[in-house]
Design an enzyme around this catalytic site. Structure first.
Site, short mmCIF file in Angstrom:
data_model
loop_
_atom_site.label_atom_id
_atom_site.label_comp_id
_atom_site.label_asym_id
_atom_site.label_seq_id
_atom_site.Cartn_x
_atom_site.Cartn_y
_atom_site.Cartn_z
CD GLU A 276 -2.37 1.17 2.90
OE1 GLU A 276 -3.31 2.05 3.04
OE2 GLU A 276 -2.07 0.56 3.70
CE LYS A 334 -8.16 1.12 3.55
NZ LYS A 334 -7.33 1.37 4.42
CB CYS A 379 -4.65 -1.28 4.95
SG CYS A 379 -4.22 -0.71 6.48
#
Length: 501
Positions: A276, A334, A379
């Protein structure tokens, strides 16, 4: 039990008991401390003069529990301490204040039924339902469920987490709570808990000995861990040097993965992965950089973490799938953002990182040649049980993350434990590529295939194992642990009613 303390002394004792109980979470795994801490809370709730007092006791205990369990949030503030110095004493304690009511409710309501096993069942059932309800808090924060305390490293942990394939981490939370409290009820109950624990582990060992992977061939992966401090990522003062480091590590990793694919993997494709935010810019707008990455990758496909902007001025935290020539094959944005970090809830006009991100549309599956059927995540998204897979089940899950925010603390280890649990729940290999570590690969039963520790710059290469058939939890999701929690509540009510006849 007659409490030896009252007032502020009892509040302090409850806070300390909750804080000590958090040592049961990774990476310490001191499960007996959780059993002792829960016993203290339970006895205090029973001895409370009223339901409101019991709720207050649960609140104090939960505040200590969550403050200690989330202490590593302070490290995120330290990366921007010159801007957010005022938030240093608020990060972990502030989040803990929001989470503390989740332990206050079972402490108060368990008194509604008769003492003994009915009260324990009600306490555990209500706690478990509340724990599952944390996914609806802001964007959700189901961090550190008590079920994760069974994720011991090594073979014992592998045995203990296998029931998650049926009941998920939420069902394991229910089991942990019941075990921690029933063991104190009597010698007979303690013996029963011990027998169940042996059978639980034995079932896990049996399952691991009888797995039947699907006939799916997945790529060899080269997971790049740049070990870039968060300050450098935010300031981008050494962006060129960081980019060159990733290029060098990619060359090394692709060569190693290709050698493994040729020697052991019968010519498997090779896929490199950057974590990321690893690209210090906007990858979709930098064609030159994509060509440089393609050159370093020497004909391999890849996944690169980068920010992305659109024509409407919105920014996303994204994962880019790249072809061997650097062409963008696909983008995943995301979808679940971190509250107070990547966005600020409307009623709290505070954000702890510059900028506000836009959420994507949710879980997807990439089916590009050389990738296998992969479900990308970024994440925070890996912590959500039952919400990591979309309409089509992938052959493996890839989570790119940047845990540099949290330093060499429990945070990255707890994050990794959630990835391991998702592998067992869904029956698919899970790959976590972290900027500073821990980077690791788990097979569909949660066994660690390979890992690269925290704070190391390097490349982790491995042949991805095949997925397992779809699990019971994968088909039915959280309906099973919800039903088990409701069953406990119903049995508590029935048991209490029968005792009063």
């Amino acid at each position: 039990m007659t409490l030896p303390w009252r007032g502020w002394r009892l509040a302090l004792a409850l806070i300390l008991a909750g804080a000590v109980s958090a040592a049961a979470f990774p990476p310490v795994y001191a499960l007996p401390l959780l059993a002792l801490g829960l016993l203290f809370l339970y006895r205090c709730a029973e001895d409370a003069a009223s339901g409101w007092k019991a709720a207050l006791y649960g609140f104090w205990w939960g505040w200590g529990f969550n403050t200690a369990g989330l202490y590593w949030l302070t490290n995120a503030i330290l990366t921007r301490v010159h801007d957010f110095w005022w938030a240093l004493p608020l990060a972990a304690p502030g989040c803990a204040l929001i989470l503390a009511p989740f332990s206050a409710v079972p402490a108060a309501l368990c008194r509604r039924v008769a003492p003994g096993w009915p009260r324990v069942l009600l306490f555990a059932g209500i706690w478990s339902l509340g724990d599952m309800g944390k996914v609806y808090l802001f964007t959700g924060f189901p961090w550190n469920p008590p079920g994760s305390t069974l994720e011991f490293p090594g073979l014992v942990g592998d045995w203990l987490i296998q029931p998650a394939a049926w009941i998920g981490v939420d069902g394991m939370t229910l089991a942990v709570l019941l075990g921690c409290l029933l063991v104190w009820q009597s010698r007979r109950w303690a013996l029963g808990v011990a027998c169940v624990a042996v059978l639980w582990g034995g079932f896990g060992a049996w399952r691991l000995a009888h797995l039947h992977p699907l006939p799916v061939t997945l790529p060899a992966v080269a997971l790049v861990q740049g070990n870039v401090p968060e300050g450098e990522i935010l300031d981008r003062a050494d962006a060129v040097a960081v980019f060159r480091r990733y290029l060098d590590l990619t060359r090394q990793g692709v060569a190693e993965a290709r050698a493994k694919a040729g020697a052991e993997g019968r010519g498997r494709s090779v896929l490199y992965v950057w974590p990321e935010s690893s690209f210090p810019g906007l990858l979709d707008e930098d064609e030159v950089a994509r060509h440089m990455i393609a050159e370093a990758a020497d004909g391999a496909n890849g996944v690169v973490g980068s920010a992305r902007g659109d024509a409407r001025g919105r920014y996303y935290n994204s994962a880019f799938a790249l072809a061997p020539d650097g062409t963008i094959l696909g983008v995943y944005d995301k979808s679940t953002l971190v509250p107070f970090g990547e966005y600020a809830p409307r009623f709290v006009p505070v954000k702890l990182v510059p900028g506000v991100l836009t959420p994507g549309r949710g879980p997807i599956r990439w089916d590009f040649a050389g990738f296998g059927g992969v479900g990308p995540m970024v994440c925070y998204e890996v912590i959500f049980p039952g919400r990591v897979i979309g309409d089509r089940r992938p052959d493996w899950l890839l989570n790119i993350t940047n845990d540099a925010w949290f330093g060499d603390s429990a945070g990255p280890r707890q994050h990794l434990a959630t990835a391991r649990m998702r592998a067992v729940e869904q029956g698919v290999p899970v790959v976590q590529d972290a900027n500073t570590g821990v980077t690791a690969i788990f097979d569909g039963a949660g066994r660690q295939v390979a890992a690269l520790g925290w704070g190391k710059a390097g490349v982790l290469t491995a042949l991805l194992p095949a997925p397992l058939p779809e699990t019971f939890f994968g088909r039915h999701g959280r309906a099973t642990p919800v039903a088990l929690a409701l069953l406990c509540i119903g049995m508590a009510a029935l048991g209490s009613f029968r005792r009063r006849l």
